[in-house]
Scaffold this active site. Structure first.
Site, mmCIF file in Angstrom:
data_model
loop_
_atom_site.group_PDB
_atom_site.id
_atom_site.type_symbol
_atom_site.label_atom_id
_atom_site.label_comp_id
_atom_site.label_asym_id
_atom_site.label_seq_id
_atom_site.Cartn_x
_atom_site.Cartn_y
_atom_site.Cartn_z
ATOM 1 N N THR A 99 0.828 -1.223 0.000
ATOM 2 C CA THR A 99 0.000 0.000 0.000
ATOM 3 C C THR A 99 0.854 1.262 0.000
ATOM 4 O O THR A 99 0.619 2.185 -0.783
ATOM 5 C CB THR A 99 -0.960 -0.007 1.213
ATOM 6 O OG1 THR A 99 -1.983 -0.961 0.953
ATOM 7 C CG2 THR A 99 -1.591 1.360 1.435
ATOM 8 N N GLU B 97 8.635 9.777 11.355
ATOM 9 C CA GLU B 97 9.391 8.540 11.603
ATOM 10 C C GLU B 97 10.408 8.254 10.501
ATOM 11 O O GLU B 97 11.327 7.469 10.698
ATOM 12 C CB GLU B 97 8.430 7.362 11.809
ATOM 13 C CG GLU B 97 7.455 7.650 12.944
ATOM 14 C CD GLU B 97 6.645 6.479 13.449
ATOM 15 O OE1 GLU B 97 7.073 5.331 13.270
ATOM 16 O OE2 GLU B 97 5.580 6.722 14.045
ATOM 17 N N TYR C 70 7.521 0.138 8.653
ATOM 18 C CA TYR C 70 6.547 1.216 8.387
ATOM 19 C C TYR C 70 7.271 2.476 7.929
ATOM 20 O O TYR C 70 6.954 3.060 6.883
ATOM 21 C CB TYR C 70 5.719 1.511 9.650
ATOM 22 C CG TYR C 70 4.988 2.838 9.598
ATOM 23 C CD1 TYR C 70 3.932 3.047 8.708
ATOM 24 C CD2 TYR C 70 5.358 3.910 10.433
ATOM 25 C CE1 TYR C 70 3.269 4.276 8.658
ATOM 26 C CE2 TYR C 70 4.703 5.127 10.382
ATOM 27 C CZ TYR C 70 3.656 5.307 9.485
ATOM 28 O OH TYR C 70 3.007 6.529 9.434
HETATM 29 P P1 NAD Z 1 -5.278 4.689 9.672
HETATM 30 O O1 NAD Z 1 -4.621 3.358 9.711
HETATM 31 O O2 NAD Z 1 -6.205 5.084 10.769
HETATM 32 O O3 NAD Z 1 -6.112 4.835 8.305
HETATM 33 C C1 NAD Z 1 -5.608 4.420 7.062
HETATM 34 C C2 NAD Z 1 -6.768 4.355 6.078
HETATM 35 O O4 NAD Z 1 -6.252 3.970 4.787
HETATM 36 C C3 NAD Z 1 -7.847 3.330 6.446
HETATM 37 O O5 NAD Z 1 -9.134 3.886 6.311
HETATM 38 C C4 NAD Z 1 -7.631 2.194 5.448
HETATM 39 O O6 NAD Z 1 -8.827 1.504 5.128
HETATM 40 C C5 NAD Z 1 -7.095 2.970 4.245
HETATM 41 N N1 NAD Z 1 -6.275 2.113 3.359
HETATM 42 C C6 NAD Z 1 -5.278 1.269 3.727
HETATM 43 N N2 NAD Z 1 -4.779 0.662 2.632
HETATM 44 C C7 NAD Z 1 -5.453 1.147 1.562
HETATM 45 C C8 NAD Z 1 -5.383 0.921 0.161
HETATM 46 N N3 NAD Z 1 -4.495 0.047 -0.372
HETATM 47 N N4 NAD Z 1 -6.229 1.597 -0.657
HETATM 48 C C9 NAD Z 1 -7.121 2.484 -0.137
HETATM 49 N N5 NAD Z 1 -7.259 2.716 1.189
HETATM 50 C C10 NAD Z 1 -6.421 2.060 2.026
HETATM 51 O O7 NAD Z 1 -4.094 5.729 9.514
HETATM 52 P P2 NAD Z 1 -3.980 7.224 10.080
HETATM 53 O O8 NAD Z 1 -3.419 7.160 11.432
HETATM 54 O O9 NAD Z 1 -5.239 7.938 9.826
HETATM 55 O O10 NAD Z 1 -2.826 7.785 9.120
HETATM 56 C C11 NAD Z 1 -3.146 8.449 7.902
HETATM 57 C C12 NAD Z 1 -1.868 8.855 7.210
HETATM 58 O O11 NAD Z 1 -1.127 9.725 8.054
HETATM 59 C C13 NAD Z 1 -0.936 7.695 6.868
HETATM 60 O O12 NAD Z 1 -0.365 7.945 5.608
HETATM 61 C C14 NAD Z 1 0.107 7.735 7.963
HETATM 62 O O13 NAD Z 1 1.348 7.215 7.502
HETATM 63 C C15 NAD Z 1 0.190 9.222 8.221
HETATM 64 N N6 NAD Z 1 0.637 9.590 9.574
HETATM 65 C C16 NAD Z 1 -0.055 9.135 10.675
HETATM 66 C C17 NAD Z 1 0.342 9.523 11.939
HETATM 67 C C18 NAD Z 1 -0.418 9.101 13.182
HETATM 68 O O14 NAD Z 1 -0.024 9.471 14.291
HETATM 69 N N7 NAD Z 1 -1.520 8.365 13.063
HETATM 70 C C19 NAD Z 1 1.471 10.345 12.107
HETATM 71 C C20 NAD Z 1 2.159 10.765 10.962
HETATM 72 C C21 NAD Z 1 1.715 10.395 9.704
HETATM 73 P P1 TYD Z 2 2.057 4.147 18.688
HETATM 74 O O1 TYD Z 2 0.789 4.789 19.145
HETATM 75 O O2 TYD Z 2 2.015 2.744 18.173
HETATM 76 O O3 TYD Z 2 2.718 5.140 17.623
HETATM 77 P P2 TYD Z 2 4.217 5.113 16.958
HETATM 78 O O4 TYD Z 2 4.807 3.776 17.134
HETATM 79 O O5 TYD Z 2 3.918 5.418 15.513
HETATM 80 O O6 TYD Z 2 4.986 6.213 17.637
HETATM 81 O O7 TYD Z 2 3.082 4.163 19.899
HETATM 82 C C1 TYD Z 2 3.432 5.378 20.548
HETATM 83 C C2 TYD Z 2 4.468 5.045 21.590
HETATM 84 O O8 TYD Z 2 3.877 4.229 22.611
HETATM 85 C C3 TYD Z 2 5.613 4.231 21.039
HETATM 86 O O9 TYD Z 2 6.835 4.646 21.705
HETATM 87 C C4 TYD Z 2 5.281 2.794 21.435
HETATM 88 C C5 TYD Z 2 4.532 2.972 22.735
HETATM 89 N N1 TYD Z 2 3.479 1.978 23.015
HETATM 90 C C6 TYD Z 2 3.428 1.353 24.278
HETATM 91 O O10 TYD Z 2 4.270 1.606 25.161
HETATM 92 N N2 TYD Z 2 2.418 0.461 24.513
HETATM 93 C C7 TYD Z 2 1.482 0.149 23.582
HETATM 94 O O11 TYD Z 2 0.601 -0.711 23.838
HETATM 95 C C8 TYD Z 2 1.556 0.802 22.296
HETATM 96 C C9 TYD Z 2 0.538 0.470 21.231
HETATM 97 C C10 TYD Z 2 2.556 1.712 22.072
#
Ligand code: NAD
Ligand code: TYD
Length: 361
Positions: A97, A131, A155
């Protein structure tokens, strides 16, 4: 087009965008993997300018067709596999993806907007992560847009590859791109496999609160609506071909966050006696002792020690700054989960999948 709009950040971005720009057509493209939940889009389902298509971004011809058919001029690309722990146990879906899927979308945009000449003024905005920059020691300066890439998890490596492809499509083919690299988001509709929603929902279920390793890893937390505002700034004011870091100015150790949420939850239960009836299983919170659930767990392999964002560029060039402090953001988040038990319970018991399957039967 908002890819991944049924996920956590995508859905919050769509809610924000449709409130701020109600005349824009917004088409969400989402494959509805385990992380995609149509209920996340409930607040906009009835909006006359909202459309949803279940599709995989790896399907290039479908992406081309959607861009043509709806004459879309902007892609906000959020679809991804997003959980580091899952990338450790099963990296293939991340490469598929995050790398192949992003390339498929870039090819579709190039074909329709440039080769067919349908949209001279267009924008491909790619949402990425801090990251990709690797890990910091406690005293290292925060990541800037010039920090060399050094991804450590599958990732992060897959996101780094996608960032490079987006950059290459700008330099090679003239695709009008921007990229934002943001820190850890939190807020409503966050899937309870990530740290903050996991801690909240486990307290409510009176389950252990797993803290990996010594719990002293640092993340820089950003409230999800602040992230949506940051993307809006980049879309409206950002320079094509540029990267922008978006951060929350909120560095916290994991263990401090977990203890903070425990205290906030204990206070919420003490202040509102109806919570005891609604969450009768939350025995530790009812007793004012959520912290007794904290359990140190085996560390994540290759666990990055610290992430921190230097957001000067987005501040100076775009006038961006987050509005929420961690304290206000956590309070909003915690209250959202307390008020939406049906949302997180259906995610935890898996019934949200059955509901989605019925929609597409
Ligand atoms: P999430 O996992 O909650 O949502 C991802 C969405 O993408 C889901 O709805 C899933 O169904 C869809 N998806 C996955 N594979 C797909 C495919 N092949 N085709 C179409 N749809 C697909 O993720 P999120 O936390 O909302 O993150 C969104 C974006 O932001 C990502 O690109 C992630 O790398 C980036 N990001 C997230 C964070 C965070 O803290 N969550 C931080 C920095 C960047
Ligand atoms: P996470 O929410 O998975 O985000 P990311 O790995 O993208 O930073 O994790 C945030 C931080 O929390 C990370 O240092 C891993 C830690 N963590 C725990 O200690 N326990 C947990 O159950 C999870 C899911 C994450």
């Amino acid at each position: 087009m908002v890819t991944g709009g049924a996920g956590f950040i995508g859905a919050n971005f769509v809610h924000y965008w449709m409130e701020q720009h109600p005349n824009d057509l917004v088409l969400v493209v989402d494959a509805l993997t385990y992380a995609g939940n149509l209920a996340n889009l409930d607040p906009v389902q009835q909006h006359p300018n909202f459309l949803f298509v279940q599709a995989n971004i790896c399907d290039t011809s479908k992406m081309e067709q959607l861009l043509r058919e709806h004459q879309l001029d902007t892609i906000v690309h959020l679809a991804a596999e997003s959980h580091v722990d899952r990338s450790i146990t099963g990296p293939d879906a991340f490469l598929e993806t995050n790398i192949i899927g992003t390339h498929s979308l870039l090819k579709a945009a190039r074909q329709v907007w440039i080769t067919e000449g349908r949209c001279a003024q267009h924008r491909f905005h790619h949402v990425s992560t801090d990251e990709v920059y690797g890990t910091l020691e406690p005293d290292d300066p925060a990541f800037t847009e010039n920090t060399p890439y050094a991804p450590n998890s599958p990732y992060a490596a897959s996101k780094a590859a996608s960032d490079h492809l987006v950059r290459a499509y700008h330099h090679t083919y003239g695709l009008q791109v921007t990229t934002s690299n943001c820190s850890n988001n939190y807020g409503p509709y966050h899937f309870p496999e990530k740290l903050i929603p996991l801690i909240i929902t486990n307290i409510l279920a009176d389950q252990p609160l797993p803290v990996y390793g010594d719990g002293k890893q640092v993340r820089d937390w950003l409230y999800v609506t602040d992230h949506a505002r940051g993307i809006e700034k980049v879309l409206l004011q950002g320079q094509v071909g540029e990267n922008y870091n978006i951060g929350g100015h909120n560095e916290w150790q994991n263990i401090d966050i977990v203890q903070y949420i425990c205290r906030e939850m204990d206070s919420a239960f003490a202040a509102d006696p109806t919570l005891q009836e609604r969450y009768s299983q939350a025995a530790s919170a009812i007793a004012g002792e959520s912290a007794r659930l904290i359990t140190y767990a085996k560390d994540r392999p290759g666990h990055d020690r610290r992430y921190a964002i230097d957001a000067h560029k987005s501040g100076q060039e775009l006038g961006y700054r987050p509005l929420e402090s961690f304290e206000t953001g956590i309070r909003k988040t915690l209250h959202w989960y307390l008020q939406h038990p049906q949302w997180w319970q259906s995610v935890m018991d898996g019934s949200y999948r059955e509901w989605i399957a019925k929609q597409y039967a």
